[in-house]
Design an enzyme around this catalytic site. Structure first.
Site, PDB file in Angstrom:
ATOM      1  N   ASN A 154       7.590   2.434  -5.199  1.00 38.17           N
ATOM      2  CA  ASN A 154       7.533   3.161  -3.056  1.00 38.17           C
ATOM      3  C   ASN A 154       8.306   3.547  -3.175  1.00 38.17           C
ATOM      4  OD1 ASN A 154       6.566   3.484  -1.008  1.00 38.17           O
ATOM      5  ND2 ASN A 154       5.153   1.754  -1.440  1.00 38.17           N
ATOM      6  N   ARG A 155       9.103   3.400  -1.714  1.00 35.51           N
ATOM      7  CA  ARG A 155      10.364   4.268  -0.814  1.00 35.51           C
ATOM      8  C   ARG A 155      11.363   3.620  -0.812  1.00 35.51           C
ATOM      9  NH1 ARG A 155       4.848   6.495  -0.695  1.00 35.51           N
ATOM     10  NH2 ARG A 155       4.951   8.497  -0.901  1.00 35.51           N
TER      11      ARG A 155
ATOM     12  N   HIS B  43       2.102   1.057 -11.798  1.00 40.43           N
ATOM     13  CA  HIS B  43       1.031   2.433 -10.952  1.00 40.43           C
ATOM     14  C   HIS B  43       0.147   2.552 -12.022  1.00 40.43           C
ATOM     15  CE1 HIS B  43       0.968   5.504  -8.470  1.00 40.43           C
ATOM     16  NE2 HIS B  43       2.119   5.244  -8.395  1.00 40.43           N
TER      17      HIS B  43
ATOM     18  N   ASP C 249      -2.782   5.156   2.097  1.00 38.69           N
ATOM     19  CA  ASP C 249      -2.102   5.450   0.716  1.00 38.69           C
ATOM     20  C   ASP C 249      -0.957   4.702   2.032  1.00 38.69           C
ATOM     21  OD1 ASP C 249       0.176   5.537  -0.857  1.00 38.69           O
ATOM     22  OD2 ASP C 249       0.958   7.747  -0.249  1.00 38.69           O
TER      23      ASP C 249
ATOM     24  N   GLU D 166      -0.529  -1.183  -7.039  1.00 33.63           N
ATOM     25  CA  GLU D 166       0.751  -1.336  -7.178  1.00 33.63           C
ATOM     26  C   GLU D 166       1.027  -2.563  -6.993  1.00 33.63           C
ATOM     27  OE1 GLU D 166       3.259   1.573  -5.848  1.00 33.63           O
ATOM     28  OE2 GLU D 166       0.896   3.021  -5.864  1.00 33.63           O
TER      29      GLU D 166
END
Length: 427
Positions: free
Chosen positions: A121-122, A229, A307, A388
């Site tokens: 992820n981020r 993923h 998302d 995920e």
């Protein structure tokens, strides 16, 4: 143009043994339990060890399930299970030919079926601080505003080493020597297996896929948050998308991580009950949920769809790291139902909002769908979903959430362990 593989020189099985030897004899006693967990994840009985091409296919099978993997990204490329009529369908989205995955990385970069890491992820501003030390990692998304899935060359682009495989299971390893400027060295083993489980009053045997990612920090404190993923389509592309036949139910996800317009957490947690498009505490048709997200920018500025990172608030009588069923999804078209159980405390769901109908459905699945009216030949907008299991997106930059113990690891903490089980049945 064919993309050159990252890490073209493979780690040998001997190299893995040297790493384990080093770890066993240099780490303190309290850390030896971590090695036990790692060693137990590598198959020993009726197994073979090998180094192979990154796109060599490995097929594992059990009753009513066949799964295929390649070392490039330690990824799942196919998962074939029966529908309600007993016909076999491939419900994992991807490509028939393994060589297409590095080409995908160089173009669409979908992350189909891969392990993502070292941090999934981020990460906001591509930076984080541990023990007073600030680290900068590659900012590979949103014009340099954040890191996505581990940086420029994440685990999805690495060539994992197959260390053991048999008819129903496979294990692969990756030695991360400070890839992408993440601190320290991390050894990861990804193990996949298939089996059957009894279900229903008559004890009918149902197909099961199990995944396990075990990561050990060998020399310093570092963030570790891996995830599988995998993209799914339970109607097996017998419809143009999954909006009108696919239902989702997440009974323990009454909270989610609120984000800004580029999907970076803003530090707050929201209630899904306040946002109908994100509330799956009761079963909901995916198309209804997507309609409810219109104009809300849940999946980013000017985006309609999902998302988002959902929090798994387990029942009080269930341990915080127990593997429990937290995500249920089924297709009215094929009757295929999947239940994911995991030990993770979060789930990221992406409803293929950016798919634009340019990636073909696997030719093998198109052949299965011959004669099916309305079947899709391309992966369309909302034509699949990614699931995920992970911890909290950007948790390392939000200490107020209290998830450091789930995301920061060192030689003294034991391993990061991500487990998931995917049980298939029919309705």
């Amino acid at each position: 143009m064919y993309l050159q593989y990252a890490d073209a020189t493979f780690q040998s099985t001997t190299g893995l043994n040297l790493v384990l030897y080093y770890t066993l004899f240099t780490m303190k006693t309290s850390y030896l339990s971590s090695i036990t967990v790692l060693a137990s994840s590598v198959l020993a009985q009726n197994a073979t060890s090998t180094s192979s091409s990154p796109t060599t296919e490995y097929t594992i099978q059990a009753d009513n399930i066949t799964a295929v993997f390649i070392p490039y990204g330690a990824r799942l490329t196919s998962c074939v299970v029966p529908d309600r009529n007993g016909d076999m369908q491939d419900v994992a989205v991807g490509y028939d030919n393994g060589t297409q995955y590095p080409e995908d990385t160089a173009t669409n970069h979908t992350y189909f079926g891969a392990v993502v890491g070292r941090y999934a992820n981020r990460i906001k501003n591509a930076t984080f601080t541990i023990d007073g030390n600030t680290y900068q990692v590659p900012a590979n998304e949103n014009d340099g505003l954040n890191t996505l899935h581990g940086g420029n060359v994440g685990y999805d682009q690495r060539n994992w080493t197959v260390v053991a495989s048999n008819d129903s299971a496979i294990s692969m390893t990756l030695l991360d020597t400070s890839f992408e400027n993440f601190p320290g060295t991390v050894l990861t083993t990804a193990t996949y297996s298939v089996s059957s489980y009894p279900s229903g009053p008559q004890g009918q045997m149902r197909p099961r896929l199990q995944t396990q990612l075990v990561s050990i920090a060998l020399d310093t404190a570092t963030p570790i948050m891996l995830s599988n993923h995998i993209y799914w389509n339970l109607n097996a592309f017998q419809d143009q998308n999954i909006l009108n036949d696919t239902y989702i139910w997440m009974p323990y996800s009454d909270r989610y991580i609120q984000t800004d317009g580029i999907l970076i957490p803003n530090g707050t947690l929201g209630l899904t009950s306040d946002h109908p498009g994100l509330d799956f505490q009761s079963p909901k048709l995916l198309g209804t949920a997507v309609d409810e997200t219109a104009g809300q920018d849940y999946c980013g500025t000017n985006c309609t769809g999902i998302d988002n990172a959902f929090i798994v608030d387990r029942p009080a009588d269930v341990g915080t790291t127990s593997v429990v069923p937290v995500f249920h999804v089924w297709s009215q078209t094929t009757g295929i139902q999947m239940t994911m159980s995991t030990n993770q405390i979060g789930i990221q769901i992406y409803t293929c909002n950016s798919m634009d109908g340019t990636i073909p459905v696997k030719q093998s699945q198109q052949q299965r769908n011959q004669g099916v009216q309305g079947a899709a030949d391309y992966i369309n907008h909302y034509g699949c979903f990614a699931l995920e299991p992970q911890v909290y997106i950007d948790g390392i930059n939000n200490p107020q959430w209290g998830v450091n113990d789930y995301e920061i690891f060192s030689p003294m903490t034991g391993p990061s362990v991500n487990r998931a089980t995917y049980d298939f049945s029919t309705i």
